[in-house]
Design an enzyme around this catalytic site. Structure first.
Site, PDB file in Angstrom:
ATOM      1  N   GLY A 263       0.781  -1.241   0.000  1.00 32.25           N
ATOM      2  CA  GLY A 263       0.000   0.000   0.000  1.00 32.25           C
ATOM      3  C   GLY A 263       0.810   1.286   0.000  1.00 32.25           C
ATOM      4  O   GLY A 263       0.325   2.327   0.452  1.00 32.25           O
TER       5      GLY A 263
ATOM      6  N   LEU B 198      -3.367  -6.947  -7.607  1.00 21.99           N
ATOM      7  CA  LEU B 198      -2.745  -7.968  -8.444  1.00 21.99           C
ATOM      8  C   LEU B 198      -3.726  -8.967  -9.052  1.00 21.99           C
ATOM      9  O   LEU B 198      -3.324  -9.997  -9.572  1.00 21.99           O
ATOM     10  CB  LEU B 198      -1.644  -8.682  -7.646  1.00 21.99           C
ATOM     11  CG  LEU B 198      -0.541  -7.735  -7.112  1.00 21.99           C
ATOM     12  CD1 LEU B 198       0.559  -8.512  -6.401  1.00 21.99           C
ATOM     13  CD2 LEU B 198       0.054  -6.858  -8.207  1.00 21.99           C
TER      14      LEU B 198
ATOM     15  N   HIS C 133       1.411   0.746 -13.258  1.00 22.17           N
ATOM     16  CA  HIS C 133       2.241  -0.412 -13.613  1.00 22.17           C
ATOM     17  C   HIS C 133       3.719  -0.038 -13.446  1.00 22.17           C
ATOM     18  O   HIS C 133       4.138   1.027 -13.908  1.00 22.17           O
ATOM     19  CB  HIS C 133       1.964  -0.848 -15.057  1.00 22.17           C
ATOM     20  CG  HIS C 133       2.767  -2.052 -15.437  1.00 22.17           C
ATOM     21  ND1 HIS C 133       2.486  -3.309 -14.951  1.00 22.17           N
ATOM     22  CD2 HIS C 133       3.888  -2.186 -16.198  1.00 22.17           C
ATOM     23  CE1 HIS C 133       3.386  -4.159 -15.409  1.00 22.17           C
ATOM     24  NE2 HIS C 133       4.241  -3.514 -16.160  1.00 22.17           N
TER      25      HIS C 133
ATOM     26  N   GLU D 257       6.210   5.984  -9.410  1.00 26.33           N
ATOM     27  CA  GLU D 257       4.821   5.616  -9.089  1.00 26.33           C
ATOM     28  C   GLU D 257       4.163   6.618  -8.154  1.00 26.33           C
ATOM     29  O   GLU D 257       3.035   7.068  -8.385  1.00 26.33           O
ATOM     30  CB  GLU D 257       4.791   4.227  -8.430  1.00 26.33           C
ATOM     31  CG  GLU D 257       5.321   3.132  -9.321  1.00 26.33           C
ATOM     32  CD  GLU D 257       5.203   1.752  -8.697  1.00 26.33           C
ATOM     33  OE1 GLU D 257       4.251   1.495  -7.949  1.00 26.33           O
ATOM     34  OE2 GLU D 257       6.074   0.910  -8.972  1.00 26.33           O
TER      35      GLU D 257
HETATM   36  C1  GAR Z   1       3.742  -1.433  -7.106  1.00 22.23           C
HETATM   37  O1  GAR Z   1       5.062  -1.438  -7.531  1.00 22.23           O
HETATM   38  C2  GAR Z   1       2.789  -1.448  -8.285  1.00 22.23           C
HETATM   39  O2  GAR Z   1       3.251  -0.709  -9.370  1.00 22.23           O
HETATM   40  C3  GAR Z   1       2.779  -2.922  -8.609  1.00 22.23           C
HETATM   41  O3  GAR Z   1       2.730  -3.564  -7.347  1.00 22.23           O
HETATM   42  C4  GAR Z   1       3.402  -2.742  -6.380  1.00 22.23           C
HETATM   43  C5  GAR Z   1       2.480  -2.520  -5.207  1.00 22.23           C
HETATM   44  O4  GAR Z   1       3.061  -1.756  -4.202  1.00 22.23           O
HETATM   45  N1  GAR Z   1       1.684  -3.245  -9.443  1.00 22.23           N
HETATM   46  C6  GAR Z   1       1.735  -4.191 -10.389  1.00 22.23           C
HETATM   47  O5  GAR Z   1       2.719  -4.882 -10.569  1.00 22.23           O
HETATM   48  C7  GAR Z   1       0.469  -4.348 -11.213  1.00 22.23           C
HETATM   49  N2  GAR Z   1       0.758  -5.021 -12.459  1.00 22.23           N
HETATM   50  P1  GAR Z   1       2.201  -1.069  -3.056  1.00 22.23           P
HETATM   51  O6  GAR Z   1       1.190  -2.089  -2.548  1.00 22.23           O
HETATM   52  O7  GAR Z   1       3.228  -0.736  -2.002  1.00 22.23           O
HETATM   53  O8  GAR Z   1       1.543   0.161  -3.628  1.00 22.23           O
END
Ligand code: GAR
Length: 207
Positions: free
Chosen positions: A11, A90, A109, A180
């Site tokens: 998160g 995911l 992404h 991000e």
């Molecule tokens: C992030 O790096 C996001 O970009 C990736 O999962 C991570 C979640 O981090 N998403 C994907 O790979 C979707 N294809 P977070 O839970 O700390 O935000």
């Protein structure tokens, strides 16, 4: 604008949205709901620490994918959600939800689409693939979501250099922090201000 933030893990992207609401950058944006795909997601702790309503909607807890989809959609409608933000979510959303929220779902992404994306490319995997291929830049992409993984119109991208000393984990952290957590709040702001227009599957951004 009421948003629902969908999460599966740590998160940090949810936290970036929360921080940008608190700072006033995301003026007029309200996280009306956090939806987690599993009850172990640390993102749920972040939601409760910030007084944000959260629910767990695990597809495994339903008799069918359709029943799960229907329940997710009803919950979103009940909460008057204007925009769905997939922030480290995911799973694939259900068909009905994607249809009902057409052009009102965005995803972050951790790579530069159309490279290093698609089914199976999530979490640490794109970063491993980036290093294995030896590309010299990577980054993150915010895009609209349609029924296929990572194929909707691209809204924003941000790039970092890939360094010879990078490991997948080091690169992942840099992209999370420098890309991000910058472009996801920015995309939400642009959408809330009506500055993103989609024409012929291309997103045009007025800055
Ligand atoms: C992030 O790096 C996001 O970009 C990736 O999962 C991570 C979640 O981090 N998403 C994907 O790979 C979707 N294809 P977070 O839970 O700390 O935000």
């Amino acid at each position: 604008m009421n948003i629902a933030v969908f999460v599966s893990g740590g998160g940090t992207n949810l936290q970036a949205i929360i921080d940008n609401i608190k700072s006033g950058y995301l003026d007029g944006v309200n996280i009306a709901l956090v939806v987690a795909s599993n009850d172990g997601a640390y993102a749920l702790t972040r939601a409760s620490e910030n007084g944000i309503p959260a629910v767990v909607k695990s597809v495994k807890a339903y008799e069918s994918r359709e029943a799960w989809d229907e329940d997710v959609l009803n919950t979103l409608i009940e909460k008057n959600i204007d925009l769905i933000v997939l922030a480290g979510y995911l799973s694939l959303l259900g068909e009905k939800t994607v249809k009902q929220y057409s052009n009102r779902i965005i995803n972050i992404h951790p790579a530069l689409i159309p490279s290093f994306c698609g089914k199976g490319m999530y979490g640490i995997k794109p970063h491993e693939a980036v290093l294995a291929r030896g590309v010299k830049v990577s980054g993150a992409t915010v895009h609209y979501v349609n029924e296929n993984y990572d194929e909707g119109p691209i809204i924003l991208q941000k790039v970092v250099d890939v360094l010879p000393s990078d490991t997948p984990e080091v690169l992942q952290k840099r992209i999370m922090k420098e890309c991000e957590q910058v472009i996801l709040p920015k995309a939400i702001k642009l959408i809330s201000e009506g500055k993103v227009v989609i024409k012929n599957n291309i997103a045009y951004v007025e800055e």
